[in-house]
Design a protein around this motif. Structure first.
Motif, PDB file in Angstrom:
ATOM      1  N   HIS A 156       0.939  -1.042   0.055  1.00  0.00           N
ATOM      2  CA  HIS A 156       0.109   0.002   0.042  1.00  0.00           C
ATOM      3  C   HIS A 156       0.841   1.377  -0.024  1.00  0.00           C
ATOM      4  O   HIS A 156       0.432   2.362   0.209  1.00  0.00           O
ATOM      5  N   GLY A 157       2.116   1.260  -0.242  1.00  0.00           N
ATOM      6  CA  GLY A 157       2.989   2.278  -0.528  1.00  0.00           C
ATOM      7  C   GLY A 157       3.703   2.826   0.715  1.00  0.00           C
ATOM      8  O   GLY A 157       4.343   3.852   0.558  1.00  0.00           O
ATOM      9  N   ALA A 158       3.947   2.087   1.618  1.00  0.00           N
ATOM     10  CA  ALA A 158       4.838   2.395   3.047  1.00  0.00           C
ATOM     11  C   ALA A 158       6.431   2.895   2.693  1.00  0.00           C
ATOM     12  O   ALA A 158       6.628   1.984   1.750  1.00  0.00           O
ATOM     13  N   LYS A 159       6.603   3.704   3.127  1.00  0.00           N
ATOM     14  CA  LYS A 159       8.035   4.054   2.527  1.00  0.00           C
ATOM     15  C   LYS A 159       9.130   3.353   3.271  1.00  0.00           C
ATOM     16  O   LYS A 159      10.266   2.824   2.697  1.00  0.00           O
ATOM     17  N   LYS A 160       9.090   3.258   4.801  1.00  0.00           N
ATOM     18  CA  LYS A 160      10.125   2.472   5.409  1.00  0.00           C
ATOM     19  C   LYS A 160       9.271   1.276   6.345  1.00  0.00           C
ATOM     20  O   LYS A 160       8.100   1.783   6.790  1.00  0.00           O
ATOM     21  N   ILE A 161       9.593   0.106   6.620  1.00  0.00           N
ATOM     22  CA  ILE A 161       9.037  -0.655   7.309  1.00  0.00           C
ATOM     23  C   ILE A 161       9.827  -1.479   8.122  1.00  0.00           C
ATOM     24  O   ILE A 161      10.905  -1.728   7.597  1.00  0.00           O
ATOM     25  N   ILE A 162       9.795  -1.491   9.526  1.00  0.00           N
ATOM     26  CA  ILE A 162      10.881  -2.194  10.374  1.00  0.00           C
ATOM     27  C   ILE A 162       9.574  -3.216  11.036  1.00  0.00           C
ATOM     28  O   ILE A 162       8.733  -2.723  11.577  1.00  0.00           O
ATOM     29  N   ALA A 163       9.922  -4.466  10.979  1.00  0.00           N
ATOM     30  CA  ALA A 163       9.256  -5.333  11.650  1.00  0.00           C
ATOM     31  C   ALA A 163       9.926  -5.907  12.825  1.00  0.00           C
ATOM     32  O   ALA A 163      11.132  -6.306  12.607  1.00  0.00           O
ATOM     33  N   ILE A 164       9.465  -6.216  13.997  1.00  0.00           N
ATOM     34  CA  ILE A 164       9.931  -6.742  15.174  1.00  0.00           C
ATOM     35  C   ILE A 164       9.334  -8.048  15.671  1.00  0.00           C
ATOM     36  O   ILE A 164       8.223  -8.147  15.841  1.00  0.00           O
ATOM     37  N   GLU A 165       9.979  -9.112  15.409  1.00  0.00           N
ATOM     38  CA  GLU A 165       9.575 -10.223  15.962  1.00  0.00           C
ATOM     39  C   GLU A 165      10.764 -11.321  16.766  1.00  0.00           C
ATOM     40  O   GLU A 165      11.925 -11.397  16.118  1.00  0.00           O
ATOM     41  N   LYS A 166      10.426 -11.680  17.894  1.00  0.00           N
ATOM     42  CA  LYS A 166      11.585 -12.319  18.645  1.00  0.00           C
ATOM     43  C   LYS A 166      11.678 -13.690  18.350  1.00  0.00           C
ATOM     44  O   LYS A 166      12.832 -14.629  18.543  1.00  0.00           O
ATOM     45  N   ASN A 167      10.802 -14.433  17.607  1.00  0.00           N
ATOM     46  CA  ASN A 167      10.890 -15.716  17.202  1.00  0.00           C
ATOM     47  C   ASN A 167      12.026 -16.139  15.946  1.00  0.00           C
ATOM     48  O   ASN A 167      11.358 -15.216  14.965  1.00  0.00           O
ATOM     49  N   LYS A 168      12.961 -16.783  16.257  1.00  0.00           N
ATOM     50  CA  LYS A 168      13.684 -16.569  15.184  1.00  0.00           C
ATOM     51  C   LYS A 168      13.022 -17.099  13.713  1.00  0.00           C
ATOM     52  O   LYS A 168      13.470 -16.741  12.789  1.00  0.00           O
ATOM     53  N   ASN A 169      12.583 -18.308  13.887  1.00  0.00           N
ATOM     54  CA  ASN A 169      11.895 -18.869  12.740  1.00  0.00           C
ATOM     55  C   ASN A 169      10.998 -17.898  12.057  1.00  0.00           C
ATOM     56  O   ASN A 169      10.727 -17.984  11.049  1.00  0.00           O
ATOM     57  N   ASN A 170      10.241 -17.518  12.892  1.00  0.00           N
ATOM     58  CA  ASN A 170       8.830 -16.428  12.247  1.00  0.00           C
ATOM     59  C   ASN A 170       9.638 -15.156  11.515  1.00  0.00           C
ATOM     60  O   ASN A 170       9.034 -14.669  10.630  1.00  0.00           O
ATOM     61  N   SER A 171      10.776 -14.884  12.281  1.00  0.00           N
ATOM     62  CA  SER A 171      11.346 -13.717  11.811  1.00  0.00           C
ATOM     63  C   SER A 171      11.998 -13.816  10.380  1.00  0.00           C
ATOM     64  O   SER A 171      12.069 -13.134   9.631  1.00  0.00           O
ATOM     65  N   LYS A 172      12.596 -15.073  10.221  1.00  0.00           N
ATOM     66  CA  LYS A 172      13.010 -15.583   8.810  1.00  0.00           C
ATOM     67  C   LYS A 172      11.915 -15.690   8.049  1.00  0.00           C
ATOM     68  O   LYS A 172      12.078 -15.249   6.625  1.00  0.00           O
ATOM     69  N   ILE A 173      10.756 -16.077   8.337  1.00  0.00           N
ATOM     70  CA  ILE A 173       9.660 -16.363   7.520  1.00  0.00           C
ATOM     71  C   ILE A 173       9.275 -14.681   7.069  1.00  0.00           C
ATOM     72  O   ILE A 173       8.706 -14.769   5.942  1.00  0.00           O
ATOM     73  N   CYS A 174       9.274 -14.026   8.170  1.00  0.00           N
ATOM     74  CA  CYS A 174       8.624 -12.633   7.835  1.00  0.00           C
ATOM     75  C   CYS A 174       9.556 -11.890   6.588  1.00  0.00           C
ATOM     76  O   CYS A 174       9.082 -11.170   5.786  1.00  0.00           O
ATOM     77  N   LEU A 175      10.849 -12.098   6.828  1.00  0.00           N
ATOM     78  CA  LEU A 175      11.784 -11.389   5.739  1.00  0.00           C
ATOM     79  C   LEU A 175      11.724 -12.107   4.547  1.00  0.00           C
ATOM     80  O   LEU A 175      11.535 -11.433   3.393  1.00  0.00           O
ATOM     81  N   LYS A 176      11.423 -13.408   4.339  1.00  0.00           N
ATOM     82  CA  LYS A 176      11.334 -14.119   3.187  1.00  0.00           C
ATOM     83  C   LYS A 176      10.082 -13.693   2.501  1.00  0.00           C
ATOM     84  O   LYS A 176      10.013 -13.229   1.322  1.00  0.00           O
ATOM     85  N   ASN A 177       8.981 -13.695   3.263  1.00  0.00           N
ATOM     86  CA  ASN A 177       7.523 -13.038   2.721  1.00  0.00           C
ATOM     87  C   ASN A 177       7.958 -11.464   2.177  1.00  0.00           C
ATOM     88  O   ASN A 177       7.176 -11.300   0.980  1.00  0.00           O
ATOM     89  N   LEU A 178       8.625 -10.483   2.882  1.00  0.00           N
ATOM     90  CA  LEU A 178       8.614  -9.371   2.449  1.00  0.00           C
ATOM     91  C   LEU A 178       9.597  -9.428   1.107  1.00  0.00           C
ATOM     92  O   LEU A 178       9.396  -8.425   0.479  1.00  0.00           O
ATOM     93  N   LEU A 179      10.449 -10.241   0.959  1.00  0.00           N
ATOM     94  CA  LEU A 179      11.592 -10.293  -0.080  1.00  0.00           C
ATOM     95  C   LEU A 179      10.787 -10.965  -1.346  1.00  0.00           C
ATOM     96  O   LEU A 179      11.402 -10.849  -2.247  1.00  0.00           O
ATOM     97  N   SER A 180       9.444 -11.333  -1.063  1.00  0.00           N
ATOM     98  CA  SER A 180       8.829 -12.131  -2.231  1.00  0.00           C
ATOM     99  C   SER A 180       7.967 -11.030  -3.022  1.00  0.00           C
ATOM    100  O   SER A 180       7.162 -11.352  -4.021  1.00  0.00           O
ATOM    101  N   LEU A 181       7.826  -9.864  -2.254  1.00  0.00           N
ATOM    102  CA  LEU A 181       6.962  -8.737  -2.852  1.00  0.00           C
ATOM    103  C   LEU A 181       7.604  -8.196  -4.206  1.00  0.00           C
ATOM    104  O   LEU A 181       8.848  -8.264  -4.468  1.00  0.00           O
ATOM    105  N   GLN A 182       6.732  -7.677  -4.988  1.00  0.00           N
ATOM    106  CA  GLN A 182       7.167  -6.970  -6.179  1.00  0.00           C
ATOM    107  C   GLN A 182       8.024  -5.806  -5.980  1.00  0.00           C
ATOM    108  O   GLN A 182       7.882  -5.053  -5.262  1.00  0.00           O
ATOM    109  N   ASP A 183       8.853  -5.844  -6.858  1.00  0.00           N
ATOM    110  CA  ASP A 183      10.071  -4.560  -7.067  1.00  0.00           C
ATOM    111  C   ASP A 183      10.760  -4.453  -5.605  1.00  0.00           C
ATOM    112  O   ASP A 183      11.306  -3.507  -5.427  1.00  0.00           O
ATOM    113  N   ILE A 184      10.786  -5.612  -4.840  1.00  0.00           N
ATOM    114  CA  ILE A 184      11.584  -5.589  -3.612  1.00  0.00           C
ATOM    115  C   ILE A 184      12.849  -5.234  -4.061  1.00  0.00           C
ATOM    116  O   ILE A 184      13.882  -4.867  -2.959  1.00  0.00           O
ATOM    117  N   GLU A 185      13.570  -5.642  -5.200  1.00  0.00           N
ATOM    118  CA  GLU A 185      14.981  -5.622  -5.364  1.00  0.00           C
ATOM    119  C   GLU A 185      15.473  -4.175  -5.205  1.00  0.00           C
ATOM    120  O   GLU A 185      16.436  -3.914  -4.782  1.00  0.00           O
TER     121      GLU A 185
END
Length: 199
Positions: free
Chosen positions: A62-91
């Motif tokens: 939806h066009g957010a400029k900066k996004i910081i996600a905080i998650e203490k569970n290591k597995n969930n934080s890895k999934i969170c990053l993987k999901n974000l890196l799957s988005l359009q134009d993320i490179e």
């Protein structure tokens, strides 16, 4: 791991195959971004207890400029990053997002050195327009975490804090914040809060 979550546009994202992770439902996510509408564009977004990162992904889309996600569970934080890196134009936007594997209650302490947890951004200077909180519904520390968030230096005077919680919880007005809206969606309640100094 299972890919049973869908973003508002239909893209599938991953979610851990366990009973402990409760991703924000599509209905609630649709409600949040319908309410916020075009205010999300070019905003700075903080996702606390981010889990799989579904809310962070929606904020990005939806066009957010900066996004910081905080998650203490290591597995969930890895999934969170993987999901974000799957988005359009993320490179082209990798420096605009960051997933930090830290405990939210420690990270939001007013005297915490948040910069030590960031690779790309000066978090001591970054102000967030939106803060989304989605702790485990059974946890009873809403006053503590809200007090820490509203006492931190990462809010600006117009910041909106969105707290997703059980409908059994009623968040009362405090000397630091006031409630401007409450919405119920099945087993979830959204409470919208602003800084008392906003007025």
């Amino acid at each position: 791991m299972k890919a049973n979550l869908r973003l508002i546009g239909g893209q599938k994202i991953q979610s851990p195959n366990n009973i402990y992770t409760r991703p924000t439902t599509l209905r609630v996510r649709e409600a949040v971004f319908n309410i916020l509408s075009n205010k999300v564009k070019n905003s700075n977004w903080l996702d606390l207890f981010s889990g799989t990162g579904a809310i962070s992904c929606e904020a990005y889309n939806h066009g957010a400029k900066k996004i910081i996600a905080i998650e203490k569970n290591k597995n969930n934080s890895k999934i969170c990053l993987k999901n974000l890196l799957s988005l359009q134009d993320i490179e082209n936007r990798k420096k605009d997002i960051e997933v930090i594997c830290k405990d939210v209650l420690k990270w939001t302490k007013p005297n915490h050195e948040r910069n030590l947890s960031s690779k790309n951004m000066d978090l001591n200077k970054l102000k967030f327009d939106f803060v989304y909180l989605d702790p485990p519904y059974e946890m009873e520390f809403h006053e503590l975490v809200l007090n820490q968030v509203f006492n931190c230096n990462f809010l600006n005077k117009d910041s909106l804090v969105i707290y997703e919680h059980s409908p059994n919880l009623n968040i009362k007005k405090n000397t630091l914040w006031e409630t401007i809206d409450v919405r119920d969606y099945g087993q979830s309640r959204l409470t919208f809060l602003i800084n008392v100094q906003h007025a």
